[in-house]
Design a protein around this motif. Sequence first.
Motif, PDB file in Angstrom:
ATOM      1  N   ILE A  33       0.862  -1.180   0.000  1.00  0.00           N
ATOM      2  CA  ILE A  33       0.000   0.000   0.000  1.00  0.00           C
ATOM      3  C   ILE A  33       0.893   1.224   0.000  1.00  0.00           C
ATOM      4  CG2 ILE A  33      -0.224  -0.014   2.537  1.00  0.00           C
ATOM      5  CD1 ILE A  33      -3.119   1.047   2.051  1.00  0.00           C
ATOM      6  N   TYR A  34       0.590   2.181  -0.896  1.00  0.00           N
ATOM      7  CA  TYR A  34       1.450   3.332  -1.113  1.00  0.00           C
ATOM      8  C   TYR A  34       0.632   4.616  -1.147  1.00  0.00           C
ATOM      9  CZ  TYR A  34       5.456   0.401  -2.335  1.00  0.00           C
ATOM     10  OH  TYR A  34       6.496  -0.493  -2.286  1.00  0.00           O
ATOM     11  N   ILE A  35       1.257   5.704  -0.741  1.00  0.00           N
ATOM     12  CA  ILE A  35       0.679   7.035  -0.838  1.00  0.00           C
ATOM     13  C   ILE A  35       1.540   7.854  -1.787  1.00  0.00           C
ATOM     14  CG2 ILE A  35       0.121   9.163   0.411  1.00  0.00           C
ATOM     15  CD1 ILE A  35      -0.365   7.492   2.878  1.00  0.00           C
ATOM     16  N   ASN A  36       0.915   8.540  -2.741  1.00  0.00           N
ATOM     17  CA  ASN A  36       1.665   9.388  -3.660  1.00  0.00           C
ATOM     18  C   ASN A  36       2.162  10.631  -2.936  1.00  0.00           C
ATOM     19  OD1 ASN A  36       1.389   7.782  -5.939  1.00  0.00           O
ATOM     20  ND2 ASN A  36      -0.581   8.672  -6.482  1.00  0.00           N
ATOM     21  N   THR A  37       3.453  10.915  -3.094  1.00  0.00           N
ATOM     22  CA  THR A  37       4.064  12.100  -2.509  1.00  0.00           C
ATOM     23  C   THR A  37       4.792  12.869  -3.619  1.00  0.00           C
ATOM     24  OG1 THR A  37       6.240  11.148  -2.020  1.00  0.00           O
ATOM     25  CG2 THR A  37       4.460  10.720  -0.433  1.00  0.00           C
ATOM     26  N   PRO A  38       5.217  14.104  -3.366  1.00  0.00           N
ATOM     27  CA  PRO A  38       5.940  14.860  -4.400  1.00  0.00           C
ATOM     28  C   PRO A  38       7.229  14.189  -4.862  1.00  0.00           C
ATOM     29  CG  PRO A  38       5.156  16.341  -2.685  1.00  0.00           C
ATOM     30  CD  PRO A  38       4.895  14.950  -2.193  1.00  0.00           C
ATOM     31  N   ILE A  39       7.805  13.276  -4.038  1.00  0.00           N
ATOM     32  CA  ILE A  39       9.048  12.601  -4.433  1.00  0.00           C
ATOM     33  C   ILE A  39       8.787  11.160  -4.856  1.00  0.00           C
ATOM     34  CG2 ILE A  39      10.514  14.054  -3.014  1.00  0.00           C
ATOM     35  CD1 ILE A  39      10.532  11.834  -0.902  1.00  0.00           C
ATOM     36  N   GLY A  40       7.529  10.844  -5.158  1.00  0.00           N
ATOM     37  CA  GLY A  40       7.187   9.503  -5.601  1.00  0.00           C
ATOM     38  C   GLY A  40       6.373   8.760  -4.560  1.00  0.00           C
TER      39      GLY A  40
END
Length: 606
Positions: free
Chosen positions: A572-579
């Motif tokens: 499970i991943y959250i999109n951030t400005p660095i990917g």
Amino acid sequence: MKPVILIIAVLLFSLLVSGQEDLVIDKVSFEGNSSISASRLRDQMIMESSSWFKEKILGKQPVLFTQSLYKEDIKRAKIFYQKEGFLDVEFSEPEILVNKKNKVEVTIHITENNPVTISEIRFEVDSAHQLNEVLKKREVRKIILQTKASEEKVFRDETMQRDKLVIAEVFYDSGYPYTKVTSDLNVDTLKKTTSIDWSIDRGPLSYFGKTSVSGNVRVPDKSILRQVNYKEGDVWSKKKIDQTQDLIYNQGNYRVASVRTQLGTSPSDTLPITVNIREAPRWSTRFGVGYGREDQFRTFADIQYLGFFTNTGRLNFYAKHSGLEPYNVYLKFSQPSFLFSFNTLTLYPYILRQNEPGYKLDKNGYSITFLQNFSEELSTSIGYIFEDVQLDTTNIAGIDNVPDEETYYRKSGLVFGFTYNNSEPILDPVQGLVVSFGTKTNDVIWKNEIPFVRMLADVRTYAGISKGIVLALKAKMGGIVRTDDNDFIPVEERFYAGGSYSVRGWSRSDLGPKDEIGTPIGGNSLFEASAEFRFNVGRRLKFSVFTDAGNVWHDSFSYHFNDLHYSSGAGIYINTPIGPAGLDFARPVFDTESKWQIHFNIGHTF
């Protein structure tokens, strides 16, 4: 009679839905949509299913059902169908059910009917010429391959716009910046076909005029103009404009580098070019802290100075601390446009301590590398590397009485590599291919210092299965061999497998040869493969399921595919400005080891 029936149907529908107004929508489903998936249709609509996850985790407000909302969504869905070539699509009155939860379930019935297909594509240039009369064979072939692929297929607005851009680009790159491309559709409503007539008005053939630079303060004009890959008087080309802009920006000294053609109000055959520069600050710093399961607490600092030694030289001081690298300190000098506009020279002295599961060592050295960016997709590097290595003899995979030549040694050799990468977007690719290869030789200058050749190849591909679903595949293979009669390979050059960016489900370096007490000693051959489905479950949230396989073997270039270890899991991943940043949960399968491993990653594992 038909208008009366229609009025009655509308009245009945109004009476039917009036009792369901302002109830939460529990479910939206479709029937009859054989050509377009339900997920793509839902993307066109405001109506959406409610769930505990959306409300509590994602913080979304539930959508209330209203007749006006339904009509607007049907209008959007119909327009979407027509853009996909289904001009006669029909939407029947929906089934509306209030369930036991006192929420609305909406079923939308669709009759797609036959789509419109493309029967023929024709071209006319300047109202008098065919393509082969005005373009080279290569350019004609590019247009034909792109547009003729649409023949006998369903007509789509998106395909038309894409073809229009391709046609215009070919003429832009052939010296016609004033090109205008229009199309005329001839629809046969009985046969459900259409022909497409493309009309191209080229305008005058144009040439590059004078190039001027503005906005630069620290970097002189001549350093910027070195990157221009055309000459005054050459036939104008949009491709050369784009390449020049990339070459200037890649000097690394600018926040903005914009190359623009000055098109006058009336067509001209000589076009001046302007390069607008916004320089980056001379000093810049980056700091970071974090925590990972493998490297534990980590922190770094990166200080950059622009204009060092030369007008465009860059100097970086970098320091890092983590559990795997107690210290990693280096200086890096980069000189862009060293020999050619696409070439960069880097000088890189460093000191480093590594603390891996199978060994500990200190090393210092330097490298000299030439980097070549031949295009946005293809880059290569070639260089020389020198290292002094001191092993901690109490931590060499549990091996006692290590010979002196295997605890302190020098390495010097050539390195070469290339990378082809057309995947996009960069941080979270949904399509494209990445191919990389690297080789390293030792014992080029310092004779009798552990001669070996090491190779590593990596292939990754990404395919969008449907909107929001991506299939990612990876295969990696490596091998290392001594080129004399000895068989010792430095521990830091050997291959190891297992961990967050390798075969998940195992801890770092846990796969492959081990000593008597179970400490990894690495091997001379490596193979890894992964398959992963990635799903968007919101604007910022991703879910993945994956299977990894791999192993390391002692012998050089020796691969036993019946001896692979496998693992499966989910992330499970959250999109951030660095990917993307998130967690992978994995465990071995078909193996006596079956403990779950948790891997924290910033960015996808591949």
